[in-house]
Design a protein around this motif. Structure first.
Motif, PDB file in Angstrom:
ATOM      1  N   ASN A  56     -64.238  13.990  60.498  1.00 37.83           N
ATOM      2  CA  ASN A  56     -63.289  15.053  60.148  1.00 37.83           C
ATOM      3  C   ASN A  56     -61.889  14.693  60.621  1.00 37.83           C
ATOM      4  OD1 ASN A  56     -61.679  17.402  60.334  1.00 37.83           O
ATOM      5  ND2 ASN A  56     -63.424  18.734  60.719  1.00 37.83           N
ATOM      6  N   LEU A  57     -61.765  14.347  61.914  1.00 41.63           N
ATOM      7  CA  LEU A  57     -60.454  14.070  62.494  1.00 41.63           C
ATOM      8  C   LEU A  57     -59.842  12.788  61.942  1.00 41.63           C
ATOM      9  CD1 LEU A  57     -58.438  15.174  64.616  1.00 41.63           C
ATOM     10  CD2 LEU A  57     -59.444  13.548  66.222  1.00 41.63           C
ATOM     11  N   ALA A 105     -60.038  22.258  63.339  1.00 39.88           N
ATOM     12  CA  ALA A 105     -59.610  23.275  62.374  1.00 39.88           C
ATOM     13  C   ALA A 105     -58.155  23.667  62.613  1.00 39.88           C
ATOM     14  CB  ALA A 105     -60.520  24.504  62.476  1.00 39.88           C
ATOM     15  N   GLN A 106     -57.760  23.792  63.885  1.00 36.02           N
ATOM     16  CA  GLN A 106     -56.374  24.134  64.189  1.00 36.02           C
ATOM     17  C   GLN A 106     -55.424  23.015  63.767  1.00 36.02           C
ATOM     18  OE1 GLN A 106     -55.301  25.692  67.956  1.00 36.02           O
ATOM     19  NE2 GLN A 106     -57.051  27.059  68.120  1.00 36.02           N
ATOM     20  N   LEU A 107     -55.849  21.785  63.973  1.00 34.17           N
ATOM     21  CA  LEU A 107     -54.994  20.653  63.604  1.00 34.17           C
ATOM     22  C   LEU A 107     -54.781  20.583  62.093  1.00 34.17           C
ATOM     23  CD1 LEU A 107     -56.372  17.935  66.051  1.00 34.17           C
ATOM     24  CD2 LEU A 107     -54.136  19.037  66.134  1.00 34.17           C
ATOM     25  N   TRP A 108     -55.836  20.817  61.328  1.00 34.74           N
ATOM     26  CA  TRP A 108     -55.684  20.843  59.869  1.00 34.74           C
ATOM     27  C   TRP A 108     -54.738  21.965  59.452  1.00 34.74           C
ATOM     28  CZ3 TRP A 108     -56.722  17.356  56.298  1.00 34.74           C
ATOM     29  CH2 TRP A 108     -57.697  16.399  56.529  1.00 34.74           C
ATOM     30  N   TRP A 144     -60.922  19.194  55.993  1.00 33.61           N
ATOM     31  CA  TRP A 144     -61.130  17.944  55.260  1.00 33.61           C
ATOM     32  C   TRP A 144     -61.460  18.175  53.792  1.00 33.61           C
ATOM     33  CZ3 TRP A 144     -66.113  17.933  53.464  1.00 33.61           C
ATOM     34  CH2 TRP A 144     -67.066  18.659  54.176  1.00 33.61           C
ATOM     35  N   LEU A 145     -61.856  19.367  53.428  1.00 39.85           N
ATOM     36  CA  LEU A 145     -62.023  19.740  52.016  1.00 39.85           C
ATOM     37  C   LEU A 145     -61.163  20.965  51.752  1.00 39.85           C
ATOM     38  CD1 LEU A 145     -63.350  19.424  49.258  1.00 39.85           C
ATOM     39  CD2 LEU A 145     -65.257  20.808  50.085  1.00 39.85           C
ATOM     40  N   ARG A 146     -60.095  20.760  50.993  1.00 42.36           N
ATOM     41  CA  ARG A 146     -59.162  21.866  50.723  1.00 42.36           C
ATOM     42  C   ARG A 146     -59.016  22.144  49.234  1.00 42.36           C
ATOM     43  NH1 ARG A 146     -53.984  19.722  53.564  1.00 42.36           N
ATOM     44  NH2 ARG A 146     -54.957  17.730  53.076  1.00 42.36           N
ATOM     45  N   PHE A 147     -59.777  21.465  48.425  1.00 41.32           N
ATOM     46  CA  PHE A 147     -59.617  21.601  46.975  1.00 41.32           C
ATOM     47  C   PHE A 147     -60.205  22.933  46.502  1.00 41.32           C
ATOM     48  CE2 PHE A 147     -60.892  20.949  42.559  1.00 41.32           C
ATOM     49  CZ  PHE A 147     -59.712  20.464  42.015  1.00 41.32           C
ATOM     50  N   ASP A 168     -70.868  15.529  51.892  1.00 43.69           N
ATOM     51  CA  ASP A 168     -69.573  16.011  51.395  1.00 43.69           C
ATOM     52  C   ASP A 168     -68.432  15.406  52.199  1.00 43.69           C
ATOM     53  OD1 ASP A 168     -70.066  18.093  49.212  1.00 43.69           O
ATOM     54  OD2 ASP A 168     -71.423  18.790  50.768  1.00 43.69           O
ATOM     55  N   LEU A 169     -68.595  15.327  53.501  1.00 43.74           N
ATOM     56  CA  LEU A 169     -67.592  14.718  54.367  1.00 43.74           C
ATOM     57  C   LEU A 169     -67.411  13.250  54.009  1.00 43.74           C
ATOM     58  CD1 LEU A 169     -65.835  15.371  56.880  1.00 43.74           C
ATOM     59  CD2 LEU A 169     -67.770  14.677  58.297  1.00 43.74           C
ATOM     60  N   TRP A 170     -68.507  12.562  53.765  1.00 37.74           N
ATOM     61  CA  TRP A 170     -68.504  11.158  53.363  1.00 37.74           C
ATOM     62  C   TRP A 170     -67.785  10.994  52.022  1.00 37.74           C
ATOM     63  CZ3 TRP A 170     -73.819   8.162  53.012  1.00 37.74           C
ATOM     64  CH2 TRP A 170     -73.576   6.802  52.766  1.00 37.74           C
ATOM     65  N   ALA A 171     -68.119  11.846  51.061  1.00 43.74           N
ATOM     66  CA  ALA A 171     -67.501  11.758  49.733  1.00 43.74           C
ATOM     67  C   ALA A 171     -65.994  11.982  49.818  1.00 43.74           C
ATOM     68  CB  ALA A 171     -68.132  12.787  48.799  1.00 43.74           C
ATOM     69  N   CYS A 172     -65.556  12.922  50.650  1.00 42.48           N
ATOM     70  CA  CYS A 172     -64.127  13.204  50.757  1.00 42.48           C
ATOM     71  C   CYS A 172     -63.368  12.012  51.349  1.00 42.48           C
ATOM     72  CB  CYS A 172     -63.899  14.453  51.605  1.00 42.48           C
ATOM     73  SG  CYS A 172     -64.301  15.985  50.739  1.00 42.48           S
ATOM     74  N   ALA A 173     -63.985  11.307  52.297  1.00 42.23           N
ATOM     75  CA  ALA A 173     -63.353  10.105  52.832  1.00 42.23           C
ATOM     76  C   ALA A 173     -63.184   9.057  51.734  1.00 42.23           C
ATOM     77  CB  ALA A 173     -64.185   9.544  53.987  1.00 42.23           C
TER      78      ALA A 173
END
Length: 444
Positions: A207-208, A159-162, A328-331, A243-248
């Motif tokens: 995520n990373l 989270a900090q890296l994002w 990873w999801l910012r929309f 959701d993580l899969w879809a974003c990739a």
């Protein structure tokens, strides 16, 4: 066709389509045939597809080669004035955590890692508590299994890296710390864990990897970015995180959109939309998929389909609560105005694009986002043959590119550069053209 005839046809296509003078010859075509070079520049691949009447790069044997980085040798054999101004292609796909987003020599990379580590940590907002580095780094030593507290630390650092990536003017500054974390996660993935812990670790890794891909993408290293997104999709699938899969998948498809390979983007976006339907309905994943799908449809010249996809993306405004996670999801729909404007520019509808882009420009934007909007407004000037607008917005976009060092803004400016030829009789346009060329060469 002989090799020389193919080479001449490709040179003619690039000149007729982009006004770009190249010196490809039979020797270069032979190297491509023998597989010595497998992944030429996007414009070069487009030219070969057109000349040889192929629908896909794979039909011509073009593909990314793992562990290598290639540049188009034709470019470096030409005088500077005749070089292609598109970004170098990168075919590298490093698998190690330490190298996946860096390409310099080891000593320089280590120095930058240490310097950027400090800067990224200082710039990153801390979400509630300090990261326990002792726990994180000790978890990669020995054979002990991960505990929930350590996984919490991994998620907190992600989270900090994002957050640091979003705040950084130069996205590459985050790269060394991403590498450090990715190395730790990769080490842990090699070990035996319980199924719940393994799935959670896969989710943290997915995520990373998406962040590593974003850093690579911003540096125009599309090969590395694509590999990061592919691995992220695999890890998310292992985690059963839809959701993580879809974003990739969305991020992977966006590379094709950005390289103007719109037909290849569409199927991947359809898959992403289907995955999102199995995810959390409170999240904005499916709306983001529609927003990127709109860009692909714009590239295919489908105004009606583009508008429908944008309208579906706008439905994100009807969701309640927190619709994204800031990583990873910012929309959240806040970029829809600039994305709608960019679609209308692609569709060559300056009458629709200008009011939308002007409205977006009045918002508070990061330097990178402001640079892309300014470039689109300059392209509106091209479509209207308005030299004043071209120079006004093009110069401002150039300043944004210099300030941010973003390859994304630089790539957008390169699109503008290819469309300035009809206006080079104007002194100010010639000056802008030279400045964009210099910026592009400096970034190669």
């Amino acid at each position: 066709m002989s090799r020389q005839e193919v080479a001449e046809a490709v040179n003619s296509y690039l000149w007729d389509t982009y006004g770009t003078r190249t010196s490809m010859d039979a020797n270069h075509v032979g190297k491509l045939e023998r597989g010595e070079h497998r992944w030429p520049k996007p414009m070069t691949r487009e030219a070969f597809r057109a000349v040889l009447k192929a629908s896909r790069d794979a039909d011509l044997g073009f593909y990314i080669t793992r562990g290598q980085r290639h540049t188009d040798p034709v470019v470096h054999q030409m005088p500077p004035a005749e070089r292609l101004t598109a970004d170098d292609d990168h075919a590298g796909e490093s698998l190690t955590g330490r190298e996946i987003t860096d390409t310099g020599d080891m000593n320089r990379r280590e120095l930058l890692r240490l310097l950027s580590l400090t800067g990224a940590l200082l710039a990153a907002p801390v979400p509630g508590s300090q990261i326990d580095w002792a726990r994180i780094e000790s978890s990669s030593d020995g054979n002990r299994r991960l505990d929930p507290a350590t996984l919490d630390e991994y998620e907190g650092l992600n989270a900090q890296l994002w957050a640091a990536f979003g705040a950084a003017e130069s996205k590459a500054a985050v790269s060394p710390l991403v590498n450090r974390q990715l190395t730790t996660l990769t080490t842990n993935l090699r070990r035996s864990h319980t199924t719940p812990v393994h799935r959670r670790l896969c989710g943290v890794t997915a995520n990373l990897l998406q962040l590593a891909g974003e850093v690579a993408f911003d540096g125009n290293a599309y090969g590395e970015a694509a590999h990061c997104y592919t691995l992220a999709a695999t890890a998310a699938r292992e985690a059963a995180a839809y959701d993580l899969w879809a974003c990739a998948m969305i991020r992977h498809a966006f590379i094709s959109v950005y390289e103007r390979d719109f037909r290849h983007a569409a199927p991947m976006l359809d898959v992403a939309t289907g995955l999102a339907q199995n995810g959390d309905s409170a999240l904005s994943t499916r709306h983001w998929a529609r927003a990127v799908q709109a860009q692909a449809l714009a590239g295919l010249g489908d105004l009606g389909g583009c508008r429908r996809a944008l309208d579906q993306a706008e439905e994100v405004n009807h969701l309640s609560g927190r619709v994204h996670n800031g990583g990873w999801l910012r929309f959240d729909g806040s970029r829809l105005a600039e994305e709608r404007g960019a679609c209308y520019v692609e569709l060559r509808r300056p009458d629709l694009a200008e009011p939308v882009l002007s409205g977006a420009l009045s918002q508070t934007l990061s330097t990178r986002r402001r640079g892309t909007v300014l470039t689109d407004l300059a392209l509106v000037g091209v479509q209207r043959s308005d030299v004043h607008q071209i120079v006004l917005y093009g110069s401002a976009a150039l300043d944004a590119a210099r300030q941010s060092g973003s390859g994304v803004v630089g790539s957008k400016l390169n699109q503008l550069h290819h469309r300035l030829r009809p206006f080079l009789a104007d002194t100010h346009v010639r000056h802008l053209n030279r400045q964009i060329s210099a910026l592009t060469r400096a970034g190669n």
